[in-house]
Design a protein around this motif. Structure first.
Motif, PDB file in Angstrom:
ATOM      1  N   LEU A   1      48.256  40.045  21.157  1.00  0.00           N
ATOM      2  CA  LEU A   1      46.831  39.734  21.136  1.00  0.00           C
ATOM      3  C   LEU A   1      46.555  38.287  21.567  1.00  0.00           C
ATOM      4  N   GLU A   2      47.499  37.388  21.288  1.00  0.00           N
ATOM      5  CA  GLU A   2      47.305  35.973  21.613  1.00  0.00           C
ATOM      6  C   GLU A   2      47.112  35.732  23.113  1.00  0.00           C
ATOM      7  N   LEU A   3      47.542  36.660  23.947  1.00  0.00           N
ATOM      8  CA  LEU A   3      47.409  36.477  25.396  1.00  0.00           C
ATOM      9  C   LEU A   3      46.038  36.901  25.934  1.00  0.00           C
ATOM     10  N   LEU A   4      45.218  37.515  25.103  1.00  0.00           N
ATOM     11  CA  LEU A   4      43.921  37.995  25.574  1.00  0.00           C
ATOM     12  C   LEU A   4      43.064  36.861  26.137  1.00  0.00           C
ATOM     13  N   LYS A   5      43.027  35.729  25.465  1.00  0.00           N
ATOM     14  CA  LYS A   5      42.211  34.611  25.952  1.00  0.00           C
ATOM     15  C   LYS A   5      42.658  34.175  27.341  1.00  0.00           C
ATOM     16  N   SER A   6      43.970  34.143  27.581  1.00  0.00           N
ATOM     17  CA  SER A   6      44.457  33.730  28.900  1.00  0.00           C
ATOM     18  C   SER A   6      44.008  34.726  29.968  1.00  0.00           C
ATOM     19  N   GLN A   7      43.890  35.997  29.606  1.00  0.00           N
ATOM     20  CA  GLN A   7      43.412  36.981  30.577  1.00  0.00           C
ATOM     21  C   GLN A   7      41.924  36.751  30.870  1.00  0.00           C
ATOM     22  N   PHE A   8      41.144  36.462  29.857  1.00  0.00           N
ATOM     23  CA  PHE A   8      39.725  36.138  30.089  1.00  0.00           C
ATOM     24  C   PHE A   8      39.595  34.868  30.939  1.00  0.00           C
ATOM     25  N   ASP A   9      40.477  33.888  30.700  1.00  0.00           N
ATOM     26  CA  ASP A   9      40.434  32.646  31.475  1.00  0.00           C
ATOM     27  C   ASP A   9      40.781  32.893  32.946  1.00  0.00           C
ATOM     28  N   THR A  10      41.656  33.856  33.201  1.00  0.00           N
ATOM     29  CA  THR A  10      42.108  34.168  34.562  1.00  0.00           C
ATOM     30  C   THR A  10      41.123  35.080  35.294  1.00  0.00           C
ATOM     31  N   LEU A  11      40.352  35.854  34.556  1.00  0.00           N
ATOM     32  CA  LEU A  11      39.498  36.889  35.129  1.00  0.00           C
ATOM     33  C   LEU A  11      38.508  36.364  36.165  1.00  0.00           C
ATOM     34  N   GLU A  12      38.531  37.011  37.319  1.00  0.00           N
ATOM     35  CA  GLU A  12      37.515  36.829  38.351  1.00  0.00           C
ATOM     36  C   GLU A  12      36.852  38.192  38.504  1.00  0.00           C
ATOM     37  N   PRO A  13      35.723  38.416  37.836  1.00  0.00           N
ATOM     38  CA  PRO A  13      35.095  39.739  37.913  1.00  0.00           C
ATOM     39  C   PRO A  13      34.849  40.130  39.371  1.00  0.00           C
ATOM     40  N   PRO A  14      34.976  41.410  39.673  1.00  0.00           N
ATOM     41  CA  PRO A  14      34.730  41.851  41.049  1.00  0.00           C
ATOM     42  C   PRO A  14      33.303  41.518  41.483  1.00  0.00           C
ATOM     43  N   SER A  15      33.167  41.299  42.785  1.00  0.00           N
ATOM     44  CA  SER A  15      31.861  41.005  43.361  1.00  0.00           C
ATOM     45  C   SER A  15      31.846  41.519  44.799  1.00  0.00           C
ATOM     46  N   ALA A  16      30.653  41.617  45.370  1.00  0.00           N
ATOM     47  CA  ALA A  16      30.519  42.064  46.761  1.00  0.00           C
ATOM     48  C   ALA A  16      31.339  41.134  47.644  1.00  0.00           C
ATOM     49  N   PRO A  17      32.016  41.647  48.641  1.00  0.00           N
ATOM     50  CA  PRO A  17      31.958  43.002  49.178  1.00  0.00           C
ATOM     51  C   PRO A  17      33.010  43.951  48.602  1.00  0.00           C
ATOM     52  N   GLU A  18      33.634  43.604  47.457  1.00  0.00           N
ATOM     53  CA  GLU A  18      34.628  44.499  46.870  1.00  0.00           C
ATOM     54  C   GLU A  18      33.978  45.835  46.509  1.00  0.00           C
ATOM     55  N   ASN A  19      34.775  46.892  46.560  1.00  0.00           N
ATOM     56  CA  ASN A  19      34.316  48.235  46.212  1.00  0.00           C
ATOM     57  C   ASN A  19      34.583  48.433  44.714  1.00  0.00           C
ATOM     58  N   PHE A  20      33.538  48.341  43.894  1.00  0.00           N
ATOM     59  CA  PHE A  20      33.732  48.377  42.441  1.00  0.00           C
ATOM     60  C   PHE A  20      32.489  48.879  41.731  1.00  0.00           C
ATOM     61  N   ILE A  21      32.730  49.269  40.489  1.00  0.00           N
ATOM     62  CA  ILE A  21      31.643  49.486  39.539  1.00  0.00           C
ATOM     63  C   ILE A  21      32.019  48.725  38.273  1.00  0.00           C
ATOM     64  N   THR A  22      31.020  48.327  37.526  1.00  0.00           N
ATOM     65  CA  THR A  22      31.250  47.688  36.231  1.00  0.00           C
ATOM     66  C   THR A  22      30.738  48.629  35.158  1.00  0.00           C
TER      67      THR A  22
END
Length: 156
Positions: free
Chosen positions: A116-137
């Motif tokens: 669980l301690e690694l969750l924050k590092s994943q949030f820190d690394t996260l680049e949410p998808p954005s156009a023109p990527e093919n995604f849904i949220t």
């Protein structure tokens, strides 16, 4: 759906798993070979005409690009040449939710190498998808049936 399912966590190297077990976040150098392996799996299934779902923490735009294009996404920024394998068509499903909801779900996992301690590092690394990527949220604050229906509606 009758689609083949893969959990990307099953393909981490032993070194990556040991690193995470010690509470050390993975870096790009740790993740790239893993993502290339996942690309190869997706490419193989695509060649077979098999629709596939991959559960994967593709946290950065670059990671998603590697899943689509493989090692060539890193080796060069050149466009594909005629005759090369075309990039895979992938719909990324960004499961979005607050850290506390995700933490409560992680706490329920048993015998998993990522603490669980690694969750924050994943949030820190996260680049949410954005156009023109093919995604849904899709919000993790919805019920599981609502989440599944929203994903199914997008892919069908």
């Amino acid at each position: 759906l009758g689609w083949k399912f893969y959990d990307a966590d099953d393909y981490h190297s032993l070194e990556n798993k040991k690193k995470m077990e010690k509470g050390i976040p993975l870096n790009d150098e740790d993740r790239i070979p893993w993502l290339c392996t996942l690309h190869d799996i997706l490419r193989r299934e695509d060649t077979r005409g098999q629709d596939t779902i991959l559960a994967c923490s593709a946290l950065k735009k670059m990671y998603r690009h590697v899943l689509i294009s493989g090692a060539s996404a890193i080796e060069s920024n050149q466009p594909e040449q005629p005759g090369e394998n075309p990039a895979l068509k992938i719909l990324f499903v960004h499961l979005d939710g607050p850290m506390d909801i995700i933490a409560s779900r992680l706490e329920k996992r048993r015998d998993h190498f990522m603490p669980l301690e690694l969750l924050k590092s994943q949030f820190d690394t996260l680049e949410p998808p954005s156009a023109p990527e093919n995604f849904i949220t899709v919000s993790l604050e919805k019920s599981l049936p609502e989440i599944v229906l929203e994903i199914e509606s997008a892919i069908l």
